[in-house]
Design an enzyme around this catalytic site. Structure first.
Site, PDB file in Angstrom:
ATOM      1  N   GLU A 235       0.843  -1.217   0.000  1.00  0.00           N
ATOM      2  CA  GLU A 235       0.000   0.000   0.000  1.00  0.00           C
ATOM      3  C   GLU A 235       0.871   1.257   0.000  1.00  0.00           C
ATOM      4  O   GLU A 235       0.461   2.304  -0.503  1.00  0.00           O
ATOM      5  CB  GLU A 235      -0.953   0.009   1.207  1.00  0.00           C
ATOM      6  CG  GLU A 235      -1.905  -1.192   1.282  1.00  0.00           C
ATOM      7  CD  GLU A 235      -3.180  -1.036   0.446  1.00  0.00           C
ATOM      8  OE1 GLU A 235      -3.335  -0.019  -0.263  1.00  0.00           O
ATOM      9  OE2 GLU A 235      -4.028  -1.958   0.496  1.00  0.00           O
TER      10      GLU A 235
ATOM     11  N   ARG B 291     -11.095   9.594  -5.135  1.00  0.00           N
ATOM     12  CA  ARG B 291     -10.731   8.655  -4.068  1.00  0.00           C
ATOM     13  C   ARG B 291     -10.666   7.227  -4.601  1.00  0.00           C
ATOM     14  O   ARG B 291      -9.955   6.386  -4.050  1.00  0.00           O
ATOM     15  CB  ARG B 291     -11.717   8.769  -2.893  1.00  0.00           C
ATOM     16  CG  ARG B 291     -11.275   7.939  -1.693  1.00  0.00           C
ATOM     17  CD  ARG B 291     -11.976   8.315  -0.402  1.00  0.00           C
ATOM     18  NE  ARG B 291     -11.546   7.436   0.681  1.00  0.00           N
ATOM     19  CZ  ARG B 291     -11.740   7.664   1.963  1.00  0.00           C
ATOM     20  NH1 ARG B 291     -12.352   8.759   2.360  1.00  0.00           N
ATOM     21  NH2 ARG B 291     -11.321   6.802   2.873  1.00  0.00           N
TER      22      ARG B 291
HETATM   23  N1  GLY Z   1      -8.657   2.279   1.436  1.00  0.00           N
HETATM   24  C1  GLY Z   1      -9.298   3.027   0.430  1.00  0.00           C
HETATM   25  C2  GLY Z   1      -9.935   4.283   0.932  1.00  0.00           C
HETATM   26  O1  GLY Z   1      -9.767   4.640   2.074  1.00  0.00           O
HETATM   27  O2  GLY Z   1     -10.656   4.920   0.189  1.00  0.00           O
END
Ligand code: GLY
Length: 380
Positions: A197, A252
């Site tokens: 990540e 996002r």
């Molecule tokens: N983990 C993806 C988000 O927080 O949008």
């Protein structure tokens, strides 16, 4: 400056701000934050009391330190301990947490403090979002993945028998305390999975960060300043996206780079963590997203090769053949992809890329192309 003050200055955490106006908050990153939690919380939320939500494993390792830290800052606490593991993100355990908070007679201005990885953070955050129509919430993430991703941005929730994360609310924390000391005891495999990540933020829109990781990843794994820097850069990247698009109406979605292929592979191994954990699925998914983008003539194959080489260098799986055991065929994998997505007239939404650091949301990806690519990439 006396010794105590000097040590505090040396250990001063990096602060990353999440710019959400009234609901904005700080992410503090650095060593010793469990010890200082009471002080940091009391400064921002004067008079608050805390319900610490944690799991049995994290409690054994870190609960006593946190409790002592809260005591020192004058924050009274009660403890709610859950079994570890993804199955804990259920209605039954949500009820346990809600009951624990109410039994302790906590009020809206008191705080739910999540001490743990993504499971604890998501569940505790959901409870904080719904008890008394929304209590204060503090994230204290103890895994790398939680420190760079799930503790930031306010997504909370539990799983339904019909799928992961299907029930929840957006509820931003008031503070995130990412104590980097706790990462020293993480198993290497778990640290690596979280690193996927970290690399993701470079691949989305921070090419310079990806170059830095290619050069410095060994130091990030070793700990110390490079690790803190990598976590801070990741949190800055995530905070920027969240500030632009808190409720995932647009940008996002870029944070899902690698997640469509990754989730399909997790589903294909029936969420068997011995074969594949989430971050590993994301690593393979990111490599596939770059290779697929090259196949669609959107990016150069050299970029895909560069991503694969980096994931391989750090010891992450990067292709389907790296998953132990047999995988279902390409058609079945496509079914896993389409299961939780609307296939509108045979097309799918994916996060694809024009190159390292140039990810974009692709809305009309033909399912037939995905299937052909899965057949080519399949180890069978
Ligand atoms: N983990 C993806 C988000 O927080 O949008």
């Amino acid at each position: 400056m006396n010794d105590a003050a000097r040590n505090r200055a040396i250990d001063a955490p990096v602060v990353v701000e999440v710019g959400l106006g009234d609901r904005g908050y700080d992410i503090l990153i650095g060593p010793g934050l469990l010890d200082r939690a009471g002080e940091e919380i009391a400064q921002r939320l004067p008079g608050t009391r805390a319900a610490i939500v944690t799991d049995e494993n994290v409690a054994t390792a870190h609960l006593a330190t946190l409790q002592a830290g809260l005591d020192r800052g004058g924050v009274a606490s009660t403890i709610i301990t859950l079994p570890p593991g993804e199955k804990t993100k259920s209605f039954a355990h949500l009820q346990d947490v809600v009951d624990g908070i109410l039994a302790a007679r906590l009020e809206r201005r008191d705080s739910v403090v999540a001490l743990g990885g993504g499971v604890v953070g998501d569940l505790a955050g959901f409870a904080a979002g719904i008890v008394r129509r929304g209590m204060n919430f503090v994230q204290m993430p103890t895994s790398l993945l939680a420190q760079v991703d799930s503790s930031v941005g306010g997504k909370t929730g539990i799983n339904s028998p019909r799928g992961k994360n299907l029930v929840g609310v957006f509820h931003q924390p008031k503070l995130v305390l990412a104590d980097t000391d706790v990462l020293d005891t993480l198993p290497l495999r778990e640290f690596r999975a979280g690193y996927a990540e970290v690399a993701k933020y470079g691949l989305i829109d921070r090419p310079d960060f990806f170059v830095w990781l290619e050069k410095n990843w060994r130091d990030v794994f070793a700990g110390g300043a490079a690790r803190i820097e990598a976590i801070a850069q990741s949190c800055r990247a995530k905070a920027d996206v969240v500030a632009r698009d808190e409720f995932e109406l647009g940008d996002r979605a870029l944070l899902n780079l690698g997640h469509t292929f990754g989730h399909a592979l997790e589903g294909a191994v029936q969420y068997d963590g011995a074969r594949l954990v989430h971050g590993e699925g994301v690593a393979i998914g990111m490599a596939l997203a770059h290779r697929f983008s090259a196949r669609m003539n959107l990016a150069s194959p050299d970029d895909a090769a560069r991503v694969e080489a980096h994931l391989q260098a750090v010891g992450l799986p990067w292709r389907m053949a790296d998953i132990p055991g047999e995988l279902p065929g390409a058609e079945a994998l496509l079914d896993f992809i389409t299961q939780d997505k609307k296939v509108s007239r045979g097309t799918l939404t994916f996060i694809l890329t024009h190159g390292v650091g140039q990810a974009f949301v692709a809305k009309d990806v033909p399912a037939s192309e995905v299937l052909a690519f899965l057949k080519e990439s399949h180890p069978a």
